[in-house]
Design a protein around this motif. Structure first.
Motif, short mmCIF file in Angstrom:
data_model
loop_
_atom_site.label_atom_id
_atom_site.label_comp_id
_atom_site.label_asym_id
_atom_site.label_seq_id
_atom_site.Cartn_x
_atom_site.Cartn_y
_atom_site.Cartn_z
N UNK A 169 6.06 3.78 12.38
CA UNK A 169 6.64 4.99 11.79
C UNK A 169 5.91 6.26 12.23
N UNK A 170 4.62 6.12 12.51
CA UNK A 170 3.83 7.29 12.92
C UNK A 170 3.79 7.45 14.43
N UNK A 181 -1.97 10.97 -3.21
CA UNK A 181 -0.78 11.78 -3.51
C UNK A 181 -1.17 13.22 -3.81
N UNK A 182 -2.30 13.40 -4.48
CA UNK A 182 -2.78 14.76 -4.79
C UNK A 182 -3.14 15.51 -3.51
N UNK A 183 -3.79 14.82 -2.56
CA UNK A 183 -4.11 15.45 -1.28
C UNK A 183 -2.83 15.82 -0.55
N UNK A 184 -1.86 14.91 -0.53
CA UNK A 184 -0.58 15.20 0.11
C UNK A 184 0.07 16.44 -0.52
N UNK A 198 6.13 9.12 1.33
CA UNK A 198 7.57 9.12 1.49
C UNK A 198 8.17 7.71 1.41
N UNK A 199 7.35 6.69 1.60
CA UNK A 199 7.84 5.32 1.54
C UNK A 199 7.91 4.86 0.08
N UNK A 257 -2.09 -9.68 7.43
CA UNK A 257 -1.66 -8.29 7.37
C UNK A 257 -2.07 -7.66 6.04
N UNK A 258 -2.15 -6.35 6.03
CA UNK A 258 -2.46 -5.60 4.81
C UNK A 258 -1.30 -4.67 4.47
N UNK A 259 -1.07 -4.52 3.18
CA UNK A 259 -0.06 -3.58 2.67
C UNK A 259 -0.81 -2.34 2.20
N UNK A 260 -0.33 -1.18 2.64
CA UNK A 260 -1.04 0.07 2.41
C UNK A 260 -0.20 0.95 1.49
N UNK A 261 -0.87 1.55 0.51
CA UNK A 261 -0.20 2.46 -0.42
C UNK A 261 -1.13 3.62 -0.74
N UNK A 262 -0.56 4.78 -1.03
CA UNK A 262 -1.40 5.91 -1.43
C UNK A 262 -1.87 5.74 -2.87
#
Length: 173
Positions: A84-85, A126-129, A71-72, A116-121
């Motif tokens: 956010x979670x 995305x397929x699992x989502x 969603x981000x 810090x780390x930046x996280x992305x799918x």
């Protein structure tokens, strides 16, 4: 699947309830609202967790993390994802380790803060989502079919206000 009981069941075993919260009082309404919010959230969580786990093998922690990331618009820093979670950072890191090992997310160094780390799918994430959505969306639609759209929006507004009051209280300490 659950030991939760409906409101009529609550009235049967809570026969001394009115001694604490008089019928028709503001205190009774507050108690019933907060109790209903808590019990409904627990029951929904139990129900949808089991439904999605049986269909996809994904735990709530995994698919909810993926949903926030999907969603981000942009990758999220770990601390932002944690906020956010509404989960603690150490718990989130364990989930992220699993998702990364399964190729469902990427973690890159944050250019603004190298600690810090930046996280992305990933495409697989995305397929699992989307697989989860194929279960979640129709299940939710079926359960809420008896409500008018206006009722859903009003309920959301009330719960949002309650949520924001809780966040404000927690921030004050």
């Amino acid at each position: 699947m659950t030991d939760f009981k409906g409101e009529s069941e609550f009235n049967q075993w809570a026969n001394h309830f009115e001694e604490f919260y008089p019928t028709g009082s503001r205190a009774e309404a507050e108690f019933r609202f907060s109790r209903t919010a808590v019990v409904t959230a627990r029951l929904w969580t139990t129900f949808i967790d089991e439904t999605i786990r049986q269909a996809t093998g994904q735990s709530r922690a995994r698919w909810q993390t993926l949903s926030v990331l999907v969603f981000s618009k942009d990758p999220l820093a770990t601390v932002e994802l944690s906020h956010r979670m509404a989960v603690q950072w150490p718990t989130l890191v364990r989930i992220l380790n699993e998702l990364e090992a399964d190729g469902l997310i990427t973690r890159e160094v944050n250019p603004d803060d190298r600690r810090s780390r930046m996280i992305a799918p990933t495409a697989a994430g995305r397929a699992v989502f989307n697989e989860v959505r194929q279960i979640l969306d129709p299940t939710r639609a079926e359960l809420l079919a008896g409500f008018e759209e206006e009722e859903l929006r009003m309920a959301e507004a009330v719960l949002d206000r309650f949520f924001n009051l809780l966040v404000q209280r927690l921030e004050r300490g």
